[in-house]
Write a protein that holds these residues in place. Structure first.
Motif, PDB file in Angstrom:
ATOM      1  N   VAL A 118       0.845  -1.206   0.000  1.00  0.00           N
ATOM      2  CA  VAL A 118       0.000   0.000   0.000  1.00  0.00           C
ATOM      3  C   VAL A 118       0.873   1.247   0.000  1.00  0.00           C
ATOM      4  CG1 VAL A 118      -1.660   1.328   1.349  1.00  0.00           C
ATOM      5  CG2 VAL A 118      -1.961  -1.148   1.083  1.00  0.00           C
TER       6      VAL A 118
ATOM      7  N   TYR B 146      -8.844   3.526  -4.716  1.00  0.00           N
ATOM      8  CA  TYR B 146     -10.011   3.503  -3.842  1.00  0.00           C
ATOM      9  C   TYR B 146      -9.881   2.341  -2.868  1.00  0.00           C
ATOM     10  CZ  TYR B 146     -12.306   6.901  -6.871  1.00  0.00           C
ATOM     11  OH  TYR B 146     -12.618   8.029  -7.572  1.00  0.00           O
ATOM     12  N   LEU B 147     -10.383   2.538  -1.673  1.00  0.00           N
ATOM     13  CA  LEU B 147     -10.353   1.523  -0.635  1.00  0.00           C
ATOM     14  C   LEU B 147     -11.707   0.826  -0.606  1.00  0.00           C
ATOM     15  CD1 LEU B 147      -9.073   0.085   1.729  1.00  0.00           C
ATOM     16  CD2 LEU B 147      -9.602   2.057   3.173  1.00  0.00           C
TER      17      LEU B 147
ATOM     18  N   GLY C  11      -4.353   2.228   4.067  1.00  0.00           N
ATOM     19  CA  GLY C  11      -4.060   3.457   3.335  1.00  0.00           C
ATOM     20  C   GLY C  11      -5.131   4.517   3.413  1.00  0.00           C
ATOM     21  N   LEU C  12      -5.930   4.522   4.475  1.00  0.00           N
ATOM     22  CA  LEU C  12      -6.986   5.531   4.595  1.00  0.00           C
ATOM     23  C   LEU C  12      -6.420   6.943   4.543  1.00  0.00           C
ATOM     24  CD1 LEU C  12      -9.958   6.223   5.124  1.00  0.00           C
ATOM     25  CD2 LEU C  12      -9.488   6.042   7.569  1.00  0.00           C
TER      26      LEU C  12
ATOM     27  N   HIS D 257      -3.434   7.621   3.236  1.00  0.00           N
ATOM     28  CA  HIS D 257      -2.448   7.661   2.150  1.00  0.00           C
ATOM     29  C   HIS D 257      -2.767   8.856   1.243  1.00  0.00           C
ATOM     30  CE1 HIS D 257      -0.091   6.480  -1.354  1.00  0.00           C
ATOM     31  NE2 HIS D 257       0.437   5.482  -0.666  1.00  0.00           N
TER      32      HIS D 257
ATOM     33  N   LYS E  45      -2.637   9.211  -1.821  1.00  0.00           N
ATOM     34  CA  LYS E  45      -3.232   8.830  -3.095  1.00  0.00           C
ATOM     35  C   LYS E  45      -4.620   8.204  -2.945  1.00  0.00           C
ATOM     36  CE  LYS E  45       0.134  10.046  -5.853  1.00  0.00           C
ATOM     37  NZ  LYS E  45      -0.054  11.074  -6.899  1.00  0.00           N
ATOM     38  N   CYS E  46      -5.104   8.047  -1.724  1.00  0.00           N
ATOM     39  CA  CYS E  46      -6.434   7.471  -1.510  1.00  0.00           C
ATOM     40  C   CYS E  46      -7.491   8.483  -1.955  1.00  0.00           C
ATOM     41  CB  CYS E  46      -6.635   7.093  -0.048  1.00  0.00           C
ATOM     42  SG  CYS E  46      -8.192   6.236   0.262  1.00  0.00           S
ATOM     43  N   ARG E  47      -8.415   8.046  -2.821  1.00  0.00           N
ATOM     44  CA  ARG E  47      -9.401   8.950  -3.400  1.00  0.00           C
ATOM     45  C   ARG E  47     -10.824   8.725  -2.878  1.00  0.00           C
ATOM     46  NH1 ARG E  47      -5.660  11.328  -4.022  1.00  0.00           N
ATOM     47  NH2 ARG E  47      -4.644  12.104  -5.905  1.00  0.00           N
TER      48      ARG E  47
ATOM     49  N   VAL F 252     -13.576   5.831  -0.247  1.00  0.00           N
ATOM     50  CA  VAL F 252     -13.795   4.573   0.470  1.00  0.00           C
ATOM     51  C   VAL F 252     -15.180   4.046   0.119  1.00  0.00           C
ATOM     52  CG1 VAL F 252     -13.950   3.464   2.726  1.00  0.00           C
ATOM     53  CG2 VAL F 252     -12.316   5.330   2.363  1.00  0.00           C
TER      54      VAL F 252
ATOM     55  N   LEU G 110     -12.238  12.672   2.399  1.00  0.00           N
ATOM     56  CA  LEU G 110     -12.449  11.570   1.461  1.00  0.00           C
ATOM     57  C   LEU G 110     -13.938  11.299   1.274  1.00  0.00           C
ATOM     58  CD1 LEU G 110      -9.765   8.866   2.359  1.00  0.00           C
ATOM     59  CD2 LEU G 110      -9.744  10.500   0.479  1.00  0.00           C
TER      60      LEU G 110
END
Length: 566
Positions: free
Chosen positions: A120, A128-129, A190-191, A193, A195-197, A199, A223
């Motif tokens: 990650v 996306y998570l 990676g919440l 992170h 680069k996380c866009r 959830v 997010l």
């Protein structure tokens, strides 16, 4: 996490390591006390500490290469025999403990979590998570992989995580078997992170989805969150925490069914726009007006009944534990007598909406035998029963996992689509029928891909550069095929957002500006060709003016520019 692995190994291996240290310490000390002999066989002092340590070190695996510095006395040889067997016992104990550690479930989970965390951290593209990889999560992941969107998976069921390897994703997707409702696991995935866009909380447990939505709102408030809910109370709780999109599959299907009755052309258009890209075209649904029978009056049945009443239809409710009356019949609907009591002879449609797939199929088959012309709507709870429902072939099927997956993909991949769908409410049936026909012509026997692109430096640098340097162009100018500019690309521009002002279905003469946000529908091939033209100056020059520019610096100097004859 790396430190926890290290200390876990030390804690488990502490006793074997201490045992080995004690064994070798005793062995070394013993050799420094046992007298030896010299070359002539006369008594000699014991080995020095250095020589004793050296000898014990190279016999650590019970294999040596001689007695140094002189041949040993019998007493020394006897002591070495004792040391050898002691070391065998010590190493055996250590190896058994190490093997037990490697087979320990907790240690394996720690190693897996470490690998997951490192993967990650190495992600360099937006992702996306996805929390939950059941039927809904699997559909979302498959479509993310198809369009090249990176994602990370947290799934509580370890077997489902192992099955991800069988889905043959194009990329090596990080996946962790853990409870996504725990904040620590979300952070591990990676919440926070950069680069996380977004959830997606799409587990089968709506309380877990609520916990995920709350954790995201508190730990990463910027997010966007898409959460699945089934009850009004949980949905209201999610809304109170500012969850961006709450999807209740029962309410959504009830809305779809009501819209299919009151505005079938608008519903057909919505189906085409929100279906999974590249999937077979959905069959047109034309539920008739009249009297309907609703079998099952749980949350799904209540939601559907409310929409049908709003559409002006009359109903009979069939429920095993329901109250008797003009609108209610006691039973589950699987028997012909119950359906006759519900007035199937006068009914135009029936909804098999219990939470049991076998019962729903039984209701549908029995109703079709009693009245073949009946419009049958079925609720399919498990995707594993897909073959059975396809073999029966209902006119309209409600699959919760498909509804949530379709809407989630549409929201995340094309944020402008929600605004376009909002505009449809103000359009009549004729307008919707015309646009639906255009979209069907674009995709052939497959649903088109709905996507968006912004004319800015990151998404369309060539187009932005041309617009900023005094080379204006119209919408129709860029909708030409980069392989043959005489041909138009098979796509439709649905909407252009310019400074929050909406331009619906703009024509080819629409003048484009830098920063415009376009919503389009096409197949994947047309999308790639248009994206290439908007990102590459040479391709854009050919599409706009018919110029063929050499790509290399040397060739641009040596080759004059040529324009086609008018």
């Amino acid at each position: 996490m790396n430190n926890s692995t290290f200390f876990l190994v030390l804690r488990r291996m502490r006793a074997p390591i201490i045992a080995l240290i004690v064994i070798y310490a005793i062995s070394v000390v013993g050799l420094t006390l046992v007298p030896g002999v010299d070359a002539e066989g006369r008594p000699a002092p014991p080995l020095s500490f250095f020589h004793a340590f050296y000898f014990i070190s190279y016999t650590a695996t019970t294999i040596g290469f001689g007695e140094i510095p002189n041949a040993f006395s019998d007493a020394q040889r006897f002591w070495v025999i004792v040391c050898i067997y002691l070391s065998v016992v010590g190493w055996s104990y250590s190896l058994v403990t190490l093997i037990a550690l490697l087979q320990d479930k907790g240690f394996q989970n720690t190693l897996t979590a470490n690998r997951f965390m490192r993967r990650v951290r190495r992600l360099k593209e937006p992702f996306y998570l996805v929390c939950g990889c059941g039927e809904t999560g699997s559909l979302i992941c498959q479509n993310f992989d198809r369009i090249g969107q990176a994602f990370v998976v947290i799934e509580k069921d370890e077997l489902r995580v192992e099955e991800l390897d069988l889905l043959d994703f194009k990329t090596d997707t990080p996946a962790l078997a853990a409870d996504a409702s725990l904040p620590d696991n979300l952070l591990l995935a990676g919440l926070q992170h950069p680069k996380c866009r977004g959830v997606l909380a799409v587990t089968n447990d709506e309380l877990a989805n609520l916990a995920i939505a709350i954790a995201v709102r508190l730990l990463a408030p910027k997010l966007p969150v898409i959460a699945r809910a089934r009850s009004q109370s949980v949905a209201a709780n999610m809304a109170s925490f500012g969850t961006d999109h709450i999807i209740n599959p029962f309410e959504r299907f009830a809305d779809h069914l009501g819209q299919a009755i009151t505005a079938p052309e608008r519903f057909r258009l919505v189906e085409l726009l929100t279906s999974l890209p590249g999937s077979p075209l959905p069959q047109p649904h034309r539920p008739p007006r009249g009297h309907w029978i609703v079998c099952g009056y749980g949350r799904f049945g209540q939601a559907v009944a409310a929409r049908l009443r709003e559409a002006g239809l009359t109903l009979t409710i069939v429920e095993p534990n329901g109250a008797t009356g003009d609108e209610h019949v006691v039973g589950d609907g699987t028997e012909a007598a119950t359906l006759r009591a519900a007035g199937i002879e006068q009914a135009v449609g029936i909804i098999a909406g219990s939470d049991n797939d076998v019962n729903n199929l039984s209701i549908a088959v029995t109703a079709s035998e009693l009245k073949p012309a009946l419009f049958v709507v079925t609720r399919q709870n498990q995707a594993a029963n897909n073959a059975l429902f396809q073999a029966y072939g209902p006119e309209f099927a409600m699959v919760p996992s498909h509804i949530v997956a379709h809407e989630s993909i549409a929201i995340l991949t094309t944020p402008l689509l929600a605004r376009f769908l909002g505009e449809l409410k103000r359009r009549d049936e004729a307008w919707c029928r015309d646009l639906a026909g255009r979209l069907q012509a674009i995709g052939g026997d497959r649903t088109p891909t709905v996507w968006s692109i912004r004319l800015n430096a990151s998404e369309a640098p060539a187009a932005r550069q041309a617009l900023m340097h005094g080379r204006p162009f119209r919408l129709g100018d860029i909708l030409r095929d980069a392989n043959d500019r005489a041909s138009a690309l098979p796509l439709s521009v649905l909407l252009i957002d310019r400074s929050d002002r909406i331009h619906l279905l703009p024509d080819d003469d629409f003048e484009l500006n830098a920063g415009d946000h376009l919503l389009l529908a096409s197949h994947l091939g047309a999308r790639r060709r248009l994206e290439l033209a908007l990102q590459n100056l040479n391709e854009l020059a050919y599409v706009l003016d018919g110029e063929t520019r050499p790509s290399g610096a040397l060739w641009r100097i040596l080759t004059p520019r040529k324009r086609p004859l008018p």
